[in-house]
Design a protein around this motif. Structure first.
Motif, short mmCIF file in Angstrom:
data_model
loop_
_atom_site.label_atom_id
_atom_site.label_comp_id
_atom_site.label_asym_id
_atom_site.label_seq_id
_atom_site.Cartn_x
_atom_site.Cartn_y
_atom_site.Cartn_z
N ALA A 48 -1.09 1.15 -4.29
CA ALA A 48 -0.89 2.59 -4.15
C ALA A 48 -2.07 3.23 -3.42
O ALA A 48 -1.89 4.08 -2.54
N PHE A 49 -3.29 2.82 -3.80
CA PHE A 49 -4.48 3.38 -3.16
C PHE A 49 -4.52 3.04 -1.67
O PHE A 49 -4.79 3.92 -0.83
N SER A 98 -2.04 2.29 0.26
CA SER A 98 -0.96 3.00 0.95
C SER A 98 -1.36 4.43 1.27
O SER A 98 -1.12 4.93 2.37
N VAL A 99 -2.00 5.10 0.30
CA VAL A 99 -2.45 6.47 0.52
C VAL A 99 -3.53 6.52 1.60
O VAL A 99 -3.53 7.39 2.47
N LEU A 104 -2.05 6.18 5.09
CA LEU A 104 -1.40 7.42 5.51
C LEU A 104 -2.42 8.49 5.88
O LEU A 104 -2.24 9.23 6.86
N ILE A 105 -3.51 8.59 5.11
CA ILE A 105 -4.54 9.58 5.41
C ILE A 105 -5.20 9.26 6.75
O ILE A 105 -5.40 10.16 7.60
N SER A 154 0.28 1.63 9.61
CA SER A 154 0.14 2.88 8.86
C SER A 154 1.41 3.29 8.14
O SER A 154 1.35 3.86 7.04
N PRO A 195 2.98 1.38 3.64
CA PRO A 195 3.31 2.30 2.55
C PRO A 195 4.81 2.37 2.24
O PRO A 195 5.20 2.42 1.07
#
Length: 362
Positions: free
Chosen positions: A173-174, A176-177, A180-181, A295, A299
């Motif tokens: 999860a980290f 993936s975030v 995206l950032i 990217s 995710p």
């Protein structure tokens, strides 16, 4: 580019795709290892590839109207939507393929950063001897691409929270975030903050005179084409599995096929741009597609794997990590001067040949 008259194939293939999907659902048509099944597969592949090309064509019509770098960004995102749909459909289907996302992302990076970049530089170098591009833009691409490739394809091999080349749920999860950032910041840099890094002086005026009616038609047909490809993805996954089993292909074969499917139209556009002395546009298309692949694919597939309780293997084998590191080292040298020649192109193509050799002859 004049786009007031849309080619027949640009609307014919999306229409055929919609009809094929409807007929398959109505009559229960599917691939089987028989003569009829082979005919089904042949028609499917023709319609699928035609629809992908149609989607890219309509994205290009709109892209030329938007100008650089927004145009290549739209083209890249359209292709990535297709890729994510195909990967998710195959990986999360009846036959679980937990390594498909990793294999496809790695294949995209190798195909783009070695095969496509090598062909573009070679094609441009043979015609113009040397070509120039914006070093600042290339540095932005490579810096983000190196970080994202490392945390998604190499770091999972060295974490301890999960057994094997896997991230734990929290780690995935980290990551993936973070991807995206980083991609969001890259888009802001590309389109707002430092737009001049990604264009040459002659690119900004490369806009079409397409009519508003043509743009609207292309927007509708682009949406139809993308939806049609997503709906065809499941049948395509069955054909790919059957083809891999028939020729005794290695597990990474499916990832290469998916990568080639989605990159083929964009690759044609990138090589064409290089041959017309627009290497900056080629770089935007090629490196942009690799960056968007990591990217957005990781995710999206991570979320799908979490919701369906499927494992997601991301870590590369040692030999593949060596190829990845070598690719980025060469890329930093290639894009570090702002000038290319045919030698740089041949080096990248030879690395791509090594990649193919290690896939089929481990």
């Amino acid at each position: 580019m004049s786009a007031n008259h849309l080619p027949r194939s640009s609307w014919m293939f999306p229409a055929l795709a919609v009809g094929f999907v409807a007929a398959s659902a109505a009559f229960g048509l599917s691939f089987t290892p028989s003569l009829a099944g082979m005919a089904f597969a042949a028609v499917l592949l023709i319609i699928l590839f035609g629809t992908v090309f149609a989607a890219v064509h309509h994205a290009e019509v709109i892209a030329h109207k938007m100008g650089e770098p927004y145009g290549t960004l739209l083209l890249t995102l359209s292709v990535i939507i297709i890729e994510v749909a195909v990967i998710a459909t195959i990986m999360l289907g009846d036959k679980a393929v937990p390594t498909l996302a990793r294999d496809t992302v790695f294949a995209v990076v190798m195909i783009v950063c070695n095969g496509l970049v090598g062909l573009c530089i070679l094609a441009g170098g043979l015609r113009y001897t040397e070509q120039v591009f914006q070093v600042s833009g290339s540095k932005v691409y490579l810096s983000v691409l190196i970080v994202l490739s490392t945390i998604t394809l190499i770091l999972p091999n060295y974490t301890l929270s999960a057994q094997g080349p896997l991230y734990s749920g929290l780690q995935l999860a980290f990551v993936s975030v973070v991807t995206l950032i980083l991609y969001g910041l890259f888009l802001y840099t590309q389109t707002v903050l430092h737009r001049d890094y990604f264009i040459n002086s002659d690119d900004d005026g490369d806009v079409s005179h397409a009519s508003s009616r043509t743009i609207r038609i292309s927007a509708v047909l682009l949406a139809v084409s993308l939806v049609a490809v997503v709906l065809l993805a499941k049948s395509f996954s069955v054909v790919v599995d059957a083809g891999a089993a028939a020729i005794g292909a290695p597990p990474a074969f499916s990832g290469i096929v998916v990568a080639l499917l989605v990159l083929l139209p964009e690759s044609v556009a990138a090589i064409s741009a290089a041959r017309h002395n627009q290497l900056q546009k080629s770089i935007n298309l090629s490196l942009g597609s690799a960056l968007a692949t990591i990217s957005l694919t990781v995710p999206a597939v991570a979320l799908a794997a979490y919701l369906l309780g499927k494992p997601l293997v991301l870590g590369l084998a040692p030999g593949e990590m060596v190829l990845l590191v070598m690719t980025f080292a060469i890329s930093m040298l290639t894009f570090g001067t702002g000038v290319t020649n045919i030698l740089f192109g041949m080096v990248h193509l030879l690395v791509f040949a090594v990649f193919l050799l290690t896939v089929f002859v481990p």
